[in-house]
Design an enzyme around this catalytic site. Structure first.
Site, PDB file in Angstrom:
ATOM      1  N   ARG A  46       0.862  -1.322  -0.096  1.00 55.10           N
ATOM      2  CA  ARG A  46       0.056   0.110   0.094  1.00 55.10           C
ATOM      3  C   ARG A  46       0.953   1.365   0.025  1.00 55.10           C
ATOM      4  O   ARG A  46       0.449   2.216  -0.404  1.00 55.10           O
ATOM      5  CB  ARG A  46      -0.800  -0.072   1.069  1.00 55.10           C
ATOM      6  CG  ARG A  46      -2.104  -1.077   1.072  1.00 55.10           C
ATOM      7  CD  ARG A  46      -3.205  -1.158   1.988  1.00 55.10           C
ATOM      8  NE  ARG A  46      -2.183  -1.615   3.266  1.00 55.10           N
ATOM      9  CZ  ARG A  46      -2.374  -3.005   3.533  1.00 55.10           C
ATOM     10  NH1 ARG A  46      -2.720  -3.889   2.874  1.00 55.10           N
ATOM     11  NH2 ARG A  46      -1.592  -3.449   4.579  1.00 55.10           N
TER      12      ARG A  46
ATOM     13  N   GLU B 220       6.061 -11.562  14.587  1.00 54.31           N
ATOM     14  CA  GLU B 220       5.481 -11.945  15.584  1.00 54.31           C
ATOM     15  C   GLU B 220       5.809 -13.535  15.301  1.00 54.31           C
ATOM     16  O   GLU B 220       6.074 -14.147  16.324  1.00 54.31           O
ATOM     17  CB  GLU B 220       3.968 -11.677  15.832  1.00 54.31           C
ATOM     18  CG  GLU B 220       3.380 -11.897  17.168  1.00 54.31           C
ATOM     19  CD  GLU B 220       2.221 -11.473  17.311  1.00 54.31           C
ATOM     20  OE1 GLU B 220       1.400 -10.900  16.507  1.00 54.31           O
ATOM     21  OE2 GLU B 220       1.476 -11.914  18.296  1.00 54.31           O
TER      22      GLU B 220
HETATM   23  P1  AMP Z   1       5.089  -3.612  10.991  1.00 59.31           P
HETATM   24  O1  AMP Z   1       6.274  -3.797  10.465  1.00 59.31           O
HETATM   25  O2  AMP Z   1       4.614  -4.114  12.257  1.00 59.31           O
HETATM   26  O3  AMP Z   1       5.097  -2.064  11.406  1.00 59.31           O
HETATM   27  O4  AMP Z   1       3.985  -3.771   9.917  1.00 59.31           O
HETATM   28  C1  AMP Z   1       3.840  -2.902   9.050  1.00 59.31           C
HETATM   29  C2  AMP Z   1       3.288  -3.431   7.826  1.00 59.31           C
HETATM   30  O5  AMP Z   1       2.090  -4.515   7.791  1.00 59.31           O
HETATM   31  C3  AMP Z   1       2.459  -2.325   6.956  1.00 59.31           C
HETATM   32  O6  AMP Z   1       2.961  -2.431   5.673  1.00 59.31           O
HETATM   33  C4  AMP Z   1       1.121  -2.319   7.061  1.00 59.31           C
HETATM   34  O7  AMP Z   1       0.366  -2.134   5.824  1.00 59.31           O
HETATM   35  C5  AMP Z   1       0.989  -3.780   7.862  1.00 59.31           C
HETATM   36  N1  AMP Z   1       0.100  -3.915   8.662  1.00 59.31           N
HETATM   37  C6  AMP Z   1       0.403  -4.173  10.016  1.00 59.31           C
HETATM   38  N2  AMP Z   1      -0.503  -4.163  11.031  1.00 59.31           N
HETATM   39  C7  AMP Z   1      -1.656  -3.615  10.342  1.00 59.31           C
HETATM   40  C8  AMP Z   1      -2.996  -3.286  10.610  1.00 59.31           C
HETATM   41  N3  AMP Z   1      -3.497  -3.700  11.555  1.00 59.31           N
HETATM   42  N4  AMP Z   1      -3.865  -2.935   9.522  1.00 59.31           N
HETATM   43  C9  AMP Z   1      -3.372  -2.697   8.387  1.00 59.31           C
HETATM   44  N5  AMP Z   1      -2.080  -2.882   8.122  1.00 59.31           N
HETATM   45  C10 AMP Z   1      -1.321  -3.448   8.881  1.00 59.31           C
END
Ligand code: AMP
Length: 175
Positions: free
Chosen positions: A63, A100
C-alpha cells in the site's frame, strides 16, 4: 500532526476485526482511496510538509506504493520501490527482520538511490515498526539518507516509533 488531516484519515478508515488472523484489527485504508477529495487532500498534505526537502520517495510494498506514487508525482521527484523478497529483477540489497511469527525480508535495487539523496519513506500503517525500520536501513545501506518517514496511520499502542530511532517520523493520524 494537522488535526484536519487527522480527521480526514479517521473518517476514511474501516476497522476489520480478526483479519488476516484472529485477534488482529486490520486498518483498511481503501475508503480513503475511494474518495477522490480525501485522497487528494492527504497527498497534498504530505507533499506540503516535504516539498523541497526530499529528492526521492520510497514506497513500501504494497500500500506504500499507492501513496508513494501519487506523492512522487505531486513532489516532482522519482519513486523507489521497497519490495518483498524475490520480486525485484536486478541486483538488490536485502534486510530480514522478525515478525510475531517467523520473519520477513524486503529488498531494494542497488541503484534505487544515489549517494547523499534525501529519501522520504512512505507506508500506510506503522504497527511494530519492523518493516519501516528495515526499509530505512536499506536506504542508508545505499548511501542515501532518510529525510522523513511518513504513515497515514500509526498504531501507537504497538510502539513502532521506537524501532525507527531518531529518524524524523510523521503520521497523519494516530490511534
Ligand atoms: P510493522 O512492520 O509491524 O510495522 O507492519 C507494518 C506493515 O504491515 C505495513 O506495511 C502495514 O501495511 C501492515 N500492517 C500491520 N498491521 C496492520 C494493521 N493492523 N492493519 C493494516 N495493516 C497493517
Amino acid at each position: 500532526m494537522s488535526s484536519e488531516l487527522s480527521s480526514v484519515v479517521e473518517a476514511h478508515l474501516a476497522d476489520v476485526p480478526d483479519f488476516p488472523v484472529e485477534g488482529v484489527v486490520f486498518k483498511d485504508i481503501t475508503p480513503l482511496l475511494q474518495d477522490p477529495g480525501a485522497f487528494r487532500r492527504v497527498i497534498e498534505g504530505i507533499a506540503d510538509r516535504y516539498r523541497g526537502a526530499v529528492d526521492v520517495v520510497a514506497g513500501i510494498e504494497s500500500r506504500g506504493f499507492i501513496f508513494g506514487a501519487a506523492l512522487a508525482y505531486e513532489l516532482g521527484v522519482g519513486l523507489a520501490l521497497i519490495r518483498k523478497q524475490g520480486k525485484l529483477p536486478r541486483e538488490t540489497h536485502s534486510m530480514s527482520y522478525d515478525l510475531e511469527y517467523g520473519s520477513a525480508t524486503i529488498e531494494v535495487h542497488r541503484d534505487a538511490f544515489t549517494e547523499g539523496q534525501r529519501v522520504l519513506l512512505i507506508d500506510d500503517v506503522l504497527a511494530t515498526g519492523g518493516t519501516a525500520a528495515s526499509a530505512a536501513t536499506l536506504v542508508e545501506t545505499c548511501g542515501a539518507s532518510v529525510a522523513g518517514i511518513s504513515f497515514i496511520l500509526e498504531l501507537s499502542f504497538l510502539g513502532g516509533r521506537a524501532a525507527l530511532g531518531d529518524r524524523p517520523t510523521w503520521s497523519l493520524h494516530t490511534v
